[in-house]
Design a protein around this motif. Structure first.
Motif, PDB file in Angstrom:
ATOM      1  N   VAL A   1       0.861  -1.173   0.000  1.00 13.35           N
ATOM      2  CA  VAL A   1       0.000   0.000   0.000  1.00 13.35           C
ATOM      3  C   VAL A   1       0.900   1.227   0.000  1.00 13.35           C
ATOM      4  N   SER A   2       0.532   2.186  -0.803  1.00  9.63           N
ATOM      5  CA  SER A   2       1.356   3.373  -0.910  1.00  9.63           C
ATOM      6  C   SER A   2       1.557   4.034   0.456  1.00  9.63           C
ATOM      7  N   PHE A   3       2.778   4.494   0.649  1.00  7.20           N
ATOM      8  CA  PHE A   3       3.199   5.167   1.860  1.00  7.20           C
ATOM      9  C   PHE A   3       2.237   6.313   2.237  1.00  7.20           C
ATOM     10  N   VAL A   4       1.813   7.092   1.258  1.00  6.54           N
ATOM     11  CA  VAL A   4       0.906   8.213   1.552  1.00  6.54           C
ATOM     12  C   VAL A   4      -0.424   7.691   2.059  1.00  6.54           C
ATOM     13  N   ILE A   5      -0.920   6.645   1.395  1.00  2.00           N
ATOM     14  CA  ILE A   5      -2.212   6.093   1.798  1.00  2.00           C
ATOM     15  C   ILE A   5      -2.160   5.579   3.226  1.00  2.00           C
ATOM     16  N   ARG A   6      -1.063   4.911   3.550  1.00  2.61           N
ATOM     17  CA  ARG A   6      -0.939   4.386   4.916  1.00  2.61           C
ATOM     18  C   ARG A   6      -0.995   5.522   5.914  1.00  2.61           C
ATOM     19  N   THR A   7      -0.298   6.608   5.575  1.00  4.43           N
ATOM     20  CA  THR A   7      -0.263   7.741   6.498  1.00  4.43           C
ATOM     21  C   THR A   7      -1.637   8.394   6.588  1.00  4.43           C
ATOM     22  N   VAL A   8      -2.296   8.502   5.449  1.00  3.52           N
ATOM     23  CA  VAL A   8      -3.645   9.058   5.440  1.00  3.52           C
ATOM     24  C   VAL A   8      -4.569   8.179   6.291  1.00  3.52           C
ATOM     25  N   ALA A   9      -4.385   6.871   6.172  1.00  2.00           N
ATOM     26  CA  ALA A   9      -5.228   5.968   6.945  1.00  2.00           C
ATOM     27  C   ALA A   9      -5.038   6.207   8.435  1.00  2.00           C
ATOM     28  N   TRP A  10      -3.816   6.483   8.836  1.00  2.00           N
ATOM     29  CA  TRP A  10      -3.584   6.780  10.258  1.00  2.00           C
ATOM     30  C   TRP A  10      -4.266   8.077  10.651  1.00  2.00           C
ATOM     31  N   GLN A  11      -4.262   9.045   9.725  1.00  2.00           N
ATOM     32  CA  GLN A  11      -4.964  10.290   9.999  1.00  2.00           C
ATOM     33  C   GLN A  11      -6.438   9.981  10.286  1.00  2.00           C
ATOM     34  N   PHE A  12      -6.972   9.061   9.519  1.00  2.00           N
ATOM     35  CA  PHE A  12      -8.362   8.625   9.710  1.00  2.00           C
ATOM     36  C   PHE A  12      -8.552   7.982  11.077  1.00  2.00           C
ATOM     37  N   ILE A  13      -7.635   7.057  11.364  1.00  2.00           N
ATOM     38  CA  ILE A  13      -7.799   6.274  12.588  1.00  2.00           C
ATOM     39  C   ILE A  13      -7.696   7.174  13.813  1.00  2.00           C
ATOM     40  N   LEU A  14      -6.761   8.134  13.742  1.00  2.00           N
ATOM     41  CA  LEU A  14      -6.479   8.942  14.924  1.00  2.00           C
ATOM     42  C   LEU A  14      -7.365  10.177  15.038  1.00  2.00           C
ATOM     43  N   ALA A  15      -8.210  10.409  14.043  1.00  2.00           N
ATOM     44  CA  ALA A  15      -9.019  11.634  14.056  1.00  2.00           C
ATOM     45  C   ALA A  15      -9.802  11.748  15.366  1.00  2.00           C
ATOM     46  N   ASP A  16      -9.962  12.990  15.831  1.00  2.00           N
ATOM     47  CA  ASP A  16     -10.593  13.229  17.131  1.00  2.00           C
ATOM     48  C   ASP A  16     -11.957  12.569  17.248  1.00  2.00           C
ATOM     49  N   GLN A  17     -12.736  12.703  16.168  1.00  2.00           N
ATOM     50  CA  GLN A  17     -14.082  12.130  16.195  1.00  2.00           C
ATOM     51  C   GLN A  17     -14.145  10.867  15.344  1.00  2.00           C
ATOM     52  N   GLY A  18     -12.978  10.274  15.101  1.00  2.00           N
ATOM     53  CA  GLY A  18     -12.937   9.080  14.264  1.00  2.00           C
ATOM     54  C   GLY A  18     -13.511   7.871  14.965  1.00  2.00           C
ATOM     55  N   PHE A  19     -13.438   6.720  14.321  1.00  2.20           N
ATOM     56  CA  PHE A  19     -14.102   5.548  14.898  1.00  2.20           C
ATOM     57  C   PHE A  19     -13.403   5.040  16.146  1.00  2.20           C
ATOM     58  N   LEU A  20     -12.159   5.470  16.362  1.00  2.99           N
ATOM     59  CA  LEU A  20     -11.469   5.019  17.563  1.00  2.99           C
ATOM     60  C   LEU A  20     -11.734   5.987  18.724  1.00  2.99           C
ATOM     61  N   PHE A  21     -11.231   7.229  18.581  1.00  2.00           N
ATOM     62  CA  PHE A  21     -11.398   8.181  19.683  1.00  2.00           C
ATOM     63  C   PHE A  21     -12.840   8.674  19.790  1.00  2.00           C
ATOM     64  N   GLY A  22     -13.500   8.788  18.656  1.00  2.00           N
ATOM     65  CA  GLY A  22     -14.891   9.207  18.670  1.00  2.00           C
ATOM     66  C   GLY A  22     -15.717   8.271  19.532  1.00  2.00           C
ATOM     67  N   GLN A  23     -15.484   6.975  19.366  1.00  3.71           N
ATOM     68  CA  GLN A  23     -16.206   5.966  20.133  1.00  3.71           C
ATOM     69  C   GLN A  23     -15.867   6.069  21.616  1.00  3.71           C
ATOM     70  N   LEU A  24     -14.568   6.177  21.883  1.00  2.00           N
ATOM     71  CA  LEU A  24     -14.134   6.282  23.280  1.00  2.00           C
ATOM     72  C   LEU A  24     -14.745   7.514  23.937  1.00  2.00           C
ATOM     73  N   LYS A  25     -14.809   8.609  23.143  1.00  2.98           N
ATOM     74  CA  LYS A  25     -15.365   9.838  23.688  1.00  2.98           C
ATOM     75  C   LYS A  25     -16.863   9.678  23.951  1.00  2.98           C
ATOM     76  N   SER A  26     -17.515   8.985  23.040  1.00  2.00           N
ATOM     77  CA  SER A  26     -18.957   8.841  23.220  1.00  2.00           C
ATOM     78  C   SER A  26     -19.256   7.952  24.430  1.00  2.00           C
ATOM     79  N   TRP A  27     -18.335   7.061  24.759  1.00  2.00           N
ATOM     80  CA  TRP A  27     -18.515   6.265  25.977  1.00  2.00           C
ATOM     81  C   TRP A  27     -18.029   7.007  27.214  1.00  2.00           C
ATOM     82  N   GLY A  28     -17.458   8.158  26.979  1.00  4.69           N
ATOM     83  CA  GLY A  28     -16.971   8.939  28.100  1.00  4.69           C
ATOM     84  C   GLY A  28     -15.689   8.405  28.708  1.00  4.69           C
TER      85      GLY A  28
END
Lengths: 280, 411, 402, 310
Positions: free
Chosen positions: D136-163
């Motif tokens: 997978v292209s290096f840029v795409i991988r990095t972009v994917a991390w941007q997605f994963i780490l986004a404040d309201q993304g599926f990781l932190f967004g979920q954690l935030k919604s659970w408080g």
């Protein structure tokens, strides 16, 4: 550090350790799987989001619903497709040229002692070890001073410049692993050096050359940093994406990347199977 | 491009300087020995190309033959699209009407980076491959004009501009008499925010400095925008500011950063950060926020803060070396019709340079939200809030602005 | 005796014709020559690998170069094969100087130590490789390869790749691949080194058989003295880049020319002493511990006064301490320090009067009691079995003990 | 042995006059072969690697501005300016690079070790799985991390919604996101050389250590780790150099205080058009990295550099 105890291999049980792998190897096994998971997560994100609804033609963070529409319109973003074509052109071109240039030097380094060999080693080493920013900046400095317009040609030149060194290293390793007596045997059996090369050496180092070529292709198609310096207005696939990140990338980026990913994986698996078959 | 040195003009001092320096470089070459090849060619880098201003442009225009091609360099998401990005109705209409095929490229990500890409090519006297490009009224546009890298427009071929253009884009300060440019879009730089995250209404630039939003404030990495917003905050009109004002502005910006308020200095990606919720409040361009609303981020709001907004103009222009200049003119003229302008405006939602497009949007496109927005068809009251950028008079002045504000974003 | 050996000028002239080989009439024997090395030297920078070797090998001969590793035997072979150029001197094949000819022009083939079979070609293609290079007619190639594979007992292995063959089979393919070209000379570079003992013994005989069937000159390089003796018509013992001795195995064994040869080829009991009487048929040498040993006058030559006398362990007779010694034998008293029974013989290590150790073998005839550890015995041997060598520089001694 | 070699060397040179003269020309023909083989790539590397480096140095000493143009002027003060203005970004790049490389090593080593020693028949499968990001292209991988780490993304967004975490919490735009991105992108580059080096270790040596009373910890520290040093070094070269010179992670995952020297070089070329500054910074970066590699190689045995050059 105790966790890293050299336990027995599966086949050989260590004395006094009981049956099966010990605790440490089991923990390490779990750890390795976690690491693999970590390695795969971004890929999964890419694949999953290539199926996400994106009403505005840009990938969004929220899951808006499953669709295969982007696969139907994989090539709809014309300049993204152009960029991919550029990338493929440069990757193919630099692969072929760097193999043609690098293989003879690899042979020379593996098989001869000559004046300047140490210097050549250093240059090859430096070419590989030099940070991409420096390679890119230096090539741009060079092209600027020469007043050479940047474009596909300069990208190709730059990619060959870094690929040659990798080809030399990979092919050289293969040549070094070859029994010199094979050459002698060929000469002994009446083959001139030219014939001996094509009948004996070449077929034997061919896997090395193919591996070097594939590496060159992979390095080239994924290069962003060096390309960003020498591309002028020409965009390659990674450059296009890098630019598009600022405004949001269209789902086609994930679609095409998924294609590339699957293509690479399938090719690698086929290659592995073919190699296994050919080995007794 | 051919060099015309027999124009009777006195030699340009810059050219003279370039040539003498090139000679120094040759002496340096001997001294530096081993560095050789790299420097030998530094001469051309310094040499100036023939000055475009020397041309008799009217005669030049008359020599041009019509072509059926147009290469158009623009910013991303700055034109109407249909069919999931596969079609651009306005461009297709143009092709139908004129027979000219348009190669539309979204290659401009920022004024400075784009200028930095094309400048060396133009300097070398080569064609950059575009017939038409869009740039903002910032220093880079001034530089293009100063370098004579733009083709003066042939007004005879642009009757629609005279007929339909909004007064706000006719003969602007940065291009008196529209000698080189016609506006593509104008826009306001204000503040965008997500009320769900800020949990309150935003009215002031001071809100960008509110510690409650620490780590979630988006600022722009474009130093013209960045500096201007700080000047507005201090109550200074950017267009009339001085170096001392700039330093004051830099100080408040640095405070803002040092307190950990700033999430990031964004280029166009600020909008993605807003959409993702990484930033709660951000400097923003009006049209982007509408586009974000349109594609589902309905929470985002754009506000013109009470201190004022920046008004900027993105302009169409023809770079020297363009292969299809007549096609470019034809498109410019075609763009300045209410119908085309409406098609595009309804999609991009910035400030429309063709006021008559409002009716088309309202009646034909049935989109009252856009047609009635003061940000697309601004009222006098809106214009009263708007400020112009500072116009740099020289490279040294631009450098001075640069050196004040660049260290902030490069932290 | 066709072998001749140029003596370095600093060596005393050969007196013993058996040990040194006779100087033949060069002109007369020319048409019988196959391989002739003339003052061949190979130097790598300051390191001299082969030092001024002159040697002639006759047509049809099975000739071995024998020596410890690093003695220059493989380098010599390389130069004959054309893989290395002599720094000085010349190599003649059939009277033609081929020193500068590349290997692919020489009518010489080689069986390499590692076999060097082409891993990407099957057995048939490996064997046919040389014939194809000579553009032999396709039918003829097929026939000759088939015959050759039959000769080495590999019929039916045509399609195998080298990696699918056992060591012995690979060795035979290598042999076939070389022989199928009908070279005038076959060079074999320790070809049996990689095989286990049993297979090696079998292949030794096989090689000997094939050589006699095809009648080609074999030049065989080995460090295994037994192998060299079993197979060779003649052999040359090399050390330190020089030839120490050339001759038929029995001559070289029974009459080693130098201390090195005595030590390298078989086991020897060597004793330093001084010639005290050169008189009649028997000369007398007083050993350093005072014991006097008789030596056949012819074997002494003009060596001396400092010499070393030697006797092979199997020539020593072990008698119980009290038993009378047969007339005219050399004898000394010793104590048995160690005994080993290896089936075909008993091997003893004895301790002599001054602590010197001797080894002796007694054939297992199945008779009588055998001396045991600690027994006092008397060792005796015939003066005719006593050989004499010049005490060499310490280096030869080092090597023979190594 | 050496004494004998010398003695006979004397004998050899004494015969020097016997050397036939005609050999010389043939020798030259043969000696030319490696040069002819190497010539094409040498010319290429000279033209597109060495000369550009020289022209970068030359450019760093140029004077002028983007409007007038630049010309060579021996203006070496640019180096001082570069250090004066951008020492923070330079230091930061080395700090991020070193930290990311160490973390990469630390997380790659146990896996490489386990695969090499306990991977059994599936070694290549495990390696293949860890190498998957290569496809997978290096840029795409990095972009994917941007997605994963986004404040309201599926990781932190979920954690935030659970408080579970504060609404204010974020990782994107911080140095940890940049270093994390560097670590992720360097992972496969480190596992591979480590695996190769550990795989080469003779198991019997490990068993011998145990036999000689080494407990598992000291077996690892005194036997396995030193023997895998070539892999550690190769990975260091690949990962550290790449990390220090990177600008993509800082651009996509970074924030206001994460500018790296690569970003400054990019800006100098492509925003400010300050070519001499860009060239001077690149030259300084190259120099500092060479010093770093040299120091590492000095500390761990110099021949290793050649090993990996080979």
């Amino acid at each position: 550090m105790t966790g890293l105890a050299p336990g027995p291999g599966r086949a050989v049980a260590a004395p006094g350790r009981g049956d099966g792998p010990g605790l440490a190897p089991r923990l390490l096994s779990l750890y390795t799987w976690l690491l693999i998971l970590y390695a795969i997560v971004p890929i999964a994100v890419m694949v999953v989001f290539s199926f996400n609804q994106a009403p505005s033609g840009r990938v969004t963070l929220k899951w808006l619903g499953f669709t295969t529409a982007w696969y139907g319109h994989a090539f709809a973003v014309a300049d993204l497709t152009d960029a991919l074509v550029h990338s493929l052109e440069v990757a193919f071109g630099s692969m072929i040229v760097s193999v043609i240039l690098g293989t003879p030097l690899a042979l020379a380094l593996a098989r001869y002692r000559f004046r300047g060999k140490a210097v050549t080693d250093m240059v090859i080493f430096a070419d590989i070890a030099a940070p991409a920013v420096v390679v890119g900046a230096s090539l741009l400095s060079f092209f600027l001073t020469l007043n050479l317009p940047r474009g596909l040609l300069t990208i190709l030149m730059a990619h060959i410049a870094f690929n040659v060194a990798f080809v030399v290293v990979v092919v050289r390793a293969r040549v070094s692993g070859l029994d010199r007596a094979l050459d002698r045997a060929a000469a002994d059996l009446g083959a001139t050096p030219w014939v001996a090369f094509w009948k004996v050496t070449f077929p034997l180092i061919l896997p090395g050359i193919v591996a070097a070529g594939l590496l060159a292709f992979a390095l080239s198609i994924d290069d962003l940093i060096i390309t960003s310096f020498v591309s002028g207005q020409t965009l390659t696939f990674p450059l296009w994406i890098y630019g598009a990140v600022k405004t949001g990338i269209p789902p086609q980026v994930f679609v095409l990347s998924t294609f590339i990913f699957l293509g690479g994986v399938v090719l690698t698996l086929i290659n592995t199977i073919v190699v296994r078959r050919n080995l007794p | 491009m051919s060099k015309r040195s027999n124009s009777g003009r006195t030699i340009d001092p810059a050219l003279l300087r370039g040539l003498t320096e090139a000679r120094v470089s040759r002496r340096g070459l001997l001294q530096a020995g081993a560095l050789g090849l790299g420097m030998a060619a530094l001469g051309p880098l310094a040499a100036r190309t023939a000055r475009a201003a020397e041309r008799d442009w009217e005669a030049w225009w008359k020599q041009q033959k019509p072509t059926d091609e147009l290469v158009f360099a623009n910013w991303p998401y700055y034109i109407d699209v249909a069919d999931k990005g596969a079609k651009n109705p306005s461009l297709d209409d143009f092709t139908k009407a004129s027979g000219i095929k348009v190669k539309y490229l979204e290659v401009i990500q920022g004024n400075a980076p784009f200028y930095a890409k094309i400048a060396p090519v133009l300097k070398a006297g080569q064609s950059i491959g575009y017939d038409l490009m869009v740039m903002t009224n910032t220093w880079q546009l001034t530089e293009l004009v100063m370098q004579d890298w733009l083709v003066p427009l042939w007004k005879e071929k642009l009757p629609n501009f005279k007929k339909y253009a909004s007064p706000s884009v006719v003969s602007p300060d940065y291009d008196k008499g529209n000698r080189y440019t016609l506006a593509w879009q104008s826009g306001f730089t204000g503040i965008a925010y997500n009320p769900k995250l800020t949990k309150r209404e935003i009215t002031s630039i001071d809100d960008l400095w509110d510690p409650a939003f620490a780590g979630h404030v988006g600022m722009m990495s474009d130093i013209t925008e960045l500096g201007s917003v700080a000047l507005l905050k201090l109550g200074i009109d950017p267009a009339k500011s001085t170096k001392a004002d700039w330093e004051k502005a830099a100080k408040v910006l640095k405070e803002q950063k040092d307190k950990g308020l700033v999430r990031q200095y964004y280029d166009q990606s600020y909008i993605t950060a807003l959409e993702h919720g990484d930033t709660w409040i951000s400097q923003a361009w009006s049209g982007d926020v509408f586009q974000a609303n349109a594609k589902g981020f309905k929470d985002l709001k754009f506000v013109a803060p009470k201190e004022g907004v920046m008004l900027w103009h993105d302009n169409m222009m023809i770079p020297v070396g363009a292969k299809n200049p007549l096609s470019a003119l034809a498109w410019m003229n075609f763009y300045y019709t209410p119908k085309t302008a409406a098609l595009i405006e309804d999609y991009v939602n910035y400030v429309c340079p063709v006021p008559d497009a409002k009716d088309v949007i309202l009646k034909d496109l049935q989109d009252p939200d856009v047609a009635n927005s003061v940000l697309v068809f601004p009222t006098e009251a809106m214009y009263a809030k708007a400020h112009d950028f500072y116009t740099f008079k020289s490279y040294a002045e631009y450098q001075s602005w640069n050196s004040v504000f660049t260290p902030i974003i490069q932290g | 005796m066709a072998a001749q050996l140029d003596m370095p000028p600093d060596m005393p002239p050969a007196a013993d014709p058996m040990a040194r080989g006779a100087r033949p009439d060069r002109a007369g024997s020319r048409e019988h020559l196959d391989v002739r090395l003339d003052g061949v030297t190979k130097a790598y920078g300051h390191l001299v690998a082969v030092d001024d070797i002159s040697l002639t090998i006759e047509r049809g001969e099975f000739f071995s170069l024998l020596g410890p590793s690093g003695c220059g035997k493989s380098t010599t072979l390389s130069m004959i094969g054309g893989f290395a150029e002599p720094t000085y001197g010349a190599i003649y094949l059939n009277g033609v100087d081929v020193s500068r000819q590349p290997p692919y022009r020489r009518d010489v083939n080689t069986v390499f130590q590692s076999y060097a079979l082409f891993p990407h070609l099957d057995v048939y293609e490996n064997v046919a490789f040389g014939l194809k290079r000579k553009h032999v007619d396709r039918k003829a190639i097929e026939r000759r390869v088939r015959d050759m594979l039959a000769l080495v007992d590999l019929t039916g292995f045509h399609d195998r790749r080298p990696a699918q063959l056992s060591g012995g089979q690979q060795q035979r393919v290598a042999l076939a691949r070389a022989l199928v070209n009908r070279p005038k000379l076959l060079l074999l570079d320790e070809p049996l080194g990689a095989l286990d003992l049993k297979l090696r013994k079998q292949m030794q005989l096989e090689l000997k058989r094939i050589q006699s069937e095809v009648g080609i000159t074999f030049l065989y390089v080995t460090h295994d003295q037994e192998e060299a003796m079993v197979m060779s018509d003649r052999l040359a013992v090399m050390a330190g880049g020089r030839i120490e001795q050339v001759g038929p195995p029995d001559v070289v064994y029974d009459s080693p020319a130098t201390e090195f040869v005595a030590g390298f080829l078989g086991a020897s009991n060597l004793m330093a002493g001084e010639v005290v009487e050169r008189g009649g048929a028997l000369a007398r040498v007083r050993l350093d511990d005072g014991l006097v040993v008789q030596v056949a006058r012819g074997r002494l030559g003009d060596r001396g006064p400092r010499v070393k006398v030697g006797v092979r362990p199997e020539k020593i007779q072990v008698l119980p301490a009290g038993q009378p010694v047969p007339e005219g034998r050399n004898s000394l008293e010793a104590v048995v320090a160690m005994t080993a029974y290896i089936g075909v013989s008993h091997q003893y290590t004895m301790e002599g009067p001054d602590g010197r150790s001797f080894s002796a073998y007694a054939q297992n005839l199945g008779t009588g009691p055998h001396p045991a550890r600690g027994d006092r015995v008397r060792l005796c041997w015939h003066p005719e079995h006593t050989f004499v060598v010049e005490p060499s520089a310490p280096r030869a001694a080092e090597e023979s003990s190594a | 042995m050496s004494g004998r070699g010398k003695a006979r060397a004397g004998a050899g040179s004494a015969r020097a006059e016997r050397a036939p003269a005609r050999r010389r020309d043939r020798r030259i023909g043969k000696a030319a072969v490696p040069y002819l083989l190497g010539l094409p790539s040498w010319v290429y590397l000279l033209l597109f690697f060495l000369v550009p480096l020289a022209s970068m140095l030359a450019l760093s000493a140029a004077v002028g501005d983007p409007i007038v143009g630049y010309s060579y002027g021996g203006h070496f003060a640019e180096f001082l300016d570069a250090i004066g203005q951008y020492h923070r970004q330079l230091l930061r790049s080395f700090y991020y690079g070193a930290l990311a490389t160490l973390v990469t090593l630390a997380i790659a080593y146990p896996a490489a070790y386990w695969i090499a020693f306990h991977g059994g028949r599936h070694k290549s499968t495990y390696l293949f799985l860890i190498m998957l990001p290569f496809f997978v292209s290096f840029v795409i991988r990095t972009v994917a991390w941007q997605f994963i780490l986004a404040d309201q993304g599926f990781l932190f967004g979920q954690l935030k919604s659970w408080g579970l975490i504060s609404d204010r919490f974020y990782i994107l735009s911080t140095q940890w996101a940049v270093i994390g991105g560097l670590v992720y992108n360097g992972l496969a580059y480190y596992v591979l050389p480590l695996y190769v080096a550990i795989e080469k270790i003779d198991r019997r040596v490990v068993r011998a250590a145990g036999d000689l009373y080494a407990d598992p910890a000291s077996t690892f520290l005194r036997v396995i780790l030193p023997l895998s040093a070539p892999g550690v070094f190769a990975g260091f070269l690949l990962v550290f150099v790449t990390d220090v010179g990177d600008f993509v992670n800082a651009q996509i995952l970074g924030g206001p205080g994460t500018y790296m020297v690569g970003n400054v070089i990019q800006d100098s070329f492509f925003v400010n058009q300050d070519y001499p500054m860009a060239a001077a910074l690149s030259s300084i970066l190259m120099f500092l990295l060479m010093v770093a590699i040299f120091l590492y190689a000095r500390a761990f045995g110099r021949e290793r550099i050649q090993e990996y050059a080979a």
